[in-house]
Write a protein that holds these residues in place. Structure first.
Motif, PDB file in Angstrom:
ATOM      1  N   ALA A 187      20.122  -0.103  -8.725  1.00 13.98           N
ATOM      2  CA  ALA A 187      20.216  -1.536  -8.465  1.00 13.98           C
ATOM      3  C   ALA A 187      21.670  -2.006  -8.523  1.00 13.98           C
ATOM      4  O   ALA A 187      22.065  -2.935  -7.814  1.00 13.98           O
ATOM      5  CB  ALA A 187      19.375  -2.303  -9.468  1.00 13.98           C
ATOM      6  N   LEU A 206      20.135  -7.308 -10.673  1.00 11.41           N
ATOM      7  CA  LEU A 206      19.562  -7.984  -9.505  1.00 11.41           C
ATOM      8  C   LEU A 206      19.592  -9.500  -9.698  1.00 11.41           C
ATOM      9  O   LEU A 206      19.838 -10.251  -8.750  1.00 11.41           O
ATOM     10  CB  LEU A 206      18.130  -7.505  -9.263  1.00 11.41           C
ATOM     11  CG  LEU A 206      17.987  -6.057  -8.781  1.00 11.41           C
ATOM     12  CD1 LEU A 206      16.520  -5.633  -8.792  1.00 11.41           C
ATOM     13  CD2 LEU A 206      18.571  -5.880  -7.389  1.00 11.41           C
ATOM     14  N   LEU A 216      12.876  -4.551  -4.727  1.00 19.55           N
ATOM     15  CA  LEU A 216      14.059  -3.721  -4.479  1.00 19.55           C
ATOM     16  C   LEU A 216      13.640  -2.477  -3.709  1.00 19.55           C
ATOM     17  O   LEU A 216      12.707  -1.772  -4.103  1.00 19.55           O
ATOM     18  CB  LEU A 216      14.692  -3.302  -5.807  1.00 19.55           C
ATOM     19  CG  LEU A 216      15.921  -2.390  -5.700  1.00 19.55           C
ATOM     20  CD1 LEU A 216      17.087  -3.136  -5.076  1.00 19.55           C
ATOM     21  CD2 LEU A 216      16.308  -1.845  -7.071  1.00 19.55           C
ATOM     22  N   THR A 222      23.321  -4.046  -5.419  1.00 18.46           N
ATOM     23  CA  THR A 222      23.822  -5.412  -5.586  1.00 18.46           C
ATOM     24  C   THR A 222      25.293  -5.507  -5.220  1.00 18.46           C
ATOM     25  O   THR A 222      25.725  -6.451  -4.544  1.00 18.46           O
ATOM     26  CB  THR A 222      23.604  -5.869  -7.038  1.00 18.46           C
ATOM     27  OG1 THR A 222      22.211  -5.795  -7.349  1.00 18.46           O
ATOM     28  CG2 THR A 222      24.088  -7.294  -7.245  1.00 18.46           C
ATOM     29  N   SER A 249      15.048  -9.213  -2.924  1.00 17.34           N
ATOM     30  CA  SER A 249      15.295  -7.895  -3.525  1.00 17.34           C
ATOM     31  C   SER A 249      15.056  -7.906  -5.029  1.00 17.34           C
ATOM     32  O   SER A 249      14.737  -6.863  -5.613  1.00 17.34           O
ATOM     33  CB  SER A 249      16.737  -7.452  -3.241  1.00 17.34           C
ATOM     34  OG  SER A 249      16.966  -7.347  -1.856  1.00 17.34           O
ATOM     35  N   TYR A 250      15.207  -9.058  -5.660  1.00 21.66           N
ATOM     36  CA  TYR A 250      14.941  -9.145  -7.095  1.00 21.66           C
ATOM     37  C   TYR A 250      13.491  -8.777  -7.406  1.00 21.66           C
ATOM     38  O   TYR A 250      13.191  -8.144  -8.421  1.00 21.66           O
ATOM     39  CB  TYR A 250      15.247 -10.560  -7.587  1.00 21.66           C
ATOM     40  CG  TYR A 250      14.949 -10.782  -9.054  1.00 21.66           C
ATOM     41  CD1 TYR A 250      15.796 -10.277 -10.035  1.00 21.66           C
ATOM     42  CD2 TYR A 250      13.819 -11.483  -9.453  1.00 21.66           C
ATOM     43  CE1 TYR A 250      15.520 -10.470 -11.390  1.00 21.66           C
ATOM     44  CE2 TYR A 250      13.532 -11.681 -10.802  1.00 21.66           C
ATOM     45  CZ  TYR A 250      14.393 -11.181 -11.758  1.00 21.66           C
ATOM     46  OH  TYR A 250      14.107 -11.363 -13.096  1.00 21.66           O
TER      47      TYR A 250
END
Length: 527
Positions: free
Chosen positions: A126, A45, A120, A130, A116-117
């Motif tokens: 992840a 992420l 999420l 991404t 989103s980091y």
């Protein structure tokens, strides 16, 4: 303007388009040995934040080096032969029309990666998330940067698969049905659009957009232009979305994760209206003149339809979903964009381009805010938020409530904020359309659009009253305290608030870029 050499400008634009795709491939590779024993999900992420941040930096450098004295000229151009047999070229460039869209796209992707980091959405992995986000960024940036019809089509289609999986794998309730509806509608529209692009390019003898714009349709018969506008316009109208081809949008927005909704509204919808301006207006002016009254009519009906649907969803007892309501509001807002384009005047087209940017900033902020409400309350149902859980945001989370009220009044077109200028200019353009278009018809569409602005204000103020102005003490079922705006949310939302205010108070920052390019575009089509 910062003095940057043309070769560096070319590299900046090429990097902005290609870097996300390379970053997506890197995201799928095994983590380096140094990450063993640490959190690989956070690492990937963070990789997404780094890549989107680098792309944003490149686009901002491109904007800083852009010659603002000549915004009608394509800059940072790359032109390389790709398929000689069809005369298809890797042709990239940026002018005053595409530059604001590139900057907004790069900014929204960076903010979504940052958001989103820390938050999420629940889903498979992840890594996949991404990678899909970065492929989506490549497709959208390429759409606004390419100057070849076939490359435009490839970029236009690149976004479909990543957005499908973002909805289907990381979405909420009924996500599979919504994802299938999204991809079926857009694929069917794209098939028709491809036929139109081939018709236009083969009859004109070139797929180069700059050559088509310079020719202004002189090498095409009126019938060919009309068929090209109908075919290409159908595919663009689905993506816009234009009423009555809009029905995929509310389902997609309702099911999509927060960042999916932000990007869908803030970036993907702009690809359709951009195609009308970049391809159809300059290359097929006679066909557009024939279709323009109908395009204006669909836009005006969309304004009223979207507003009335939002009013129904906002009523107490109708179990309206806030994400669905904002999706229907997008149908109305994009109706103003279509109405401005249909006027075929510099005023109207400038208004459409301004409204594109304003809608991306404001609606992106609205979807961020509604996503945060859903995270806190577990629902985006308006009756639940206003009733059983006692939203009363001004009392429970004052900063969150203030931001929601700000986004709502910006969306309804309050003077001094970005939402005002685009819709006003679109209405002015429709009030006095281009020569050859029916003035009585466009006066009717203008009146419908003006009434739509009143309906927009009505439903957004109802939403603010119901969600923000409850009495916390009178609703014990709701939490006594609610988490207010968190640090990462503040970081993701502040740029959108600041740009909404900046564009509203200083509209020349956008109009100074778009107007010379629009004047040249329309003059070439009429020459």
């Amino acid at each position: 303007m910062i003095d940057i050499s043309p070769s560096v400008m070319q590299l900046l634009l090429a990097f902005a388009v290609a870097a996300p795709l390379l970053g997506a491939a890197a995201a799928l590779l095994p983590p380096p040995p140094g990450l063993k024993g640490r959190n690989p999900e956070q690492a990937v992420l963070r990789h997404g934040v780094t890549v989107t941040g680098a792309v944003l930096a490149a686009v901002l450098a491109l904007a800083a080096g852009f010659d603002h004295d000549q915004p009608s000229r394509f800059q940072a151009t790359t032109d390389i032969s790709w398929i000689p047999a069809l005369n298809v070229r890797i042709h990239l460039g940026v002018d005053g029309i595409s530059l604001p869209l590139l900057v907004m796209t790069a900014l929204l992707f960076f903010l979504c990666a940052l958001y989103s980091y820390f938050k999420l959405p629940a889903g498979p992995s992840a890594k996949a998330f991404t990678a899909l986000l970065l492929v989506l960024e490549t497709g959208t940036l390429a759409t606004f940067a390419v100057l070849d019809l076939m490359l435009f089509f490839l970029a236009f289609e690149t976004v479909l698969i990543p957005m499908y999986f973002l909805i289907a794998r990381w979405g909420g309730d009924r996500r599979q049905a919504a994802a299938w509806k999204f991809i079926l509608y857009t694929l069917l529209g794209s098939v028709v659009m491809l036929l139109g692009l081939l018709l236009l390019g083969l009859h004109a003898g070139t797929f180069d957009m700059t050559a088509l714009a310079a020719d202004g349709g002189r090498g095409l018969t009126a019938t060919t232009q009309l068929l090209a506008v109908l075919a290409i316009g159908a595919g663009l109208a689905v993506k816009t979305p234009m009423w009555p081809l809009h029905s995929w949008l509310p389902d997609a927005h309702t099911a999509a994760p927060t960042v999916g909704s932000v990007l869908l509204a803030g970036v993907l919808l702009k690809m359709g209206t951009y195609g009308f301006v970049r391809i159809l207006l300059p290359a097929t002016p006679d066909g557009m003149e024939t279709v323009a009254p109908y395009l204006g009519a669909f836009g005006a009906v969309g304004i009223l339809y979207g507003s009335l649907a939002c009013l129904w969803l906002a009523r107490k007892g109708n179990k309206g979903d806030l994400k669905r309501l904002i999706a229907y509001s997008s149908v109305g807002h994009m109706g103003f964009v279509l109405l401005g384009i249909a006027s075929m005047t510099p005023t109207g087209v400038n208004g459409a381009l301004f409204a594109n940017i304003a809608h991306g900033l404001i609606t992106g902020l609205l979807f961020f805010l509604v996503g945060s409400l859903k995270d806190r309350y577990g629902t985006a149902d308006l009756d639940t938020l206003a009733g059983a859980t006692g939203a009363a945001l001004y009392g429970r989370a004052p900063r969150l409530g203030a931001l929601l009220a700000f986004a709502a009044v910006a969306s309804l077109g309050l003077p001094g904020l970005a939402g005002f200028w685009g819709e006003m200019l679109a209405l002015f353009g429709a009030f006095d359309p281009a020569e050859g278009l029916s003035r009585p018809a466009f006066l009717t569409w203008t009146a419908m659009g003006a009434f739509g602005t009143l309906l927009t204000a009505a439903y957004l103020l109802v939403v603010v009253r119901r969600v923000c102005m409850g009495d916390p003490a009178a609703q014990p079922a709701g939490p006594a305290a609610l988490a207010d705006v968190r640090g990462y949310e503040f970081a993701a939302w502040t740029p959108l608030v600041a740009l909404t205010v900046l564009a509203g108070l200083w509209p020349a920052i956008l109009l100074g870029l778009t107007d010379p390019a629009v004047q040249k575009l329309l003059a070439g089509g009429k020459a």
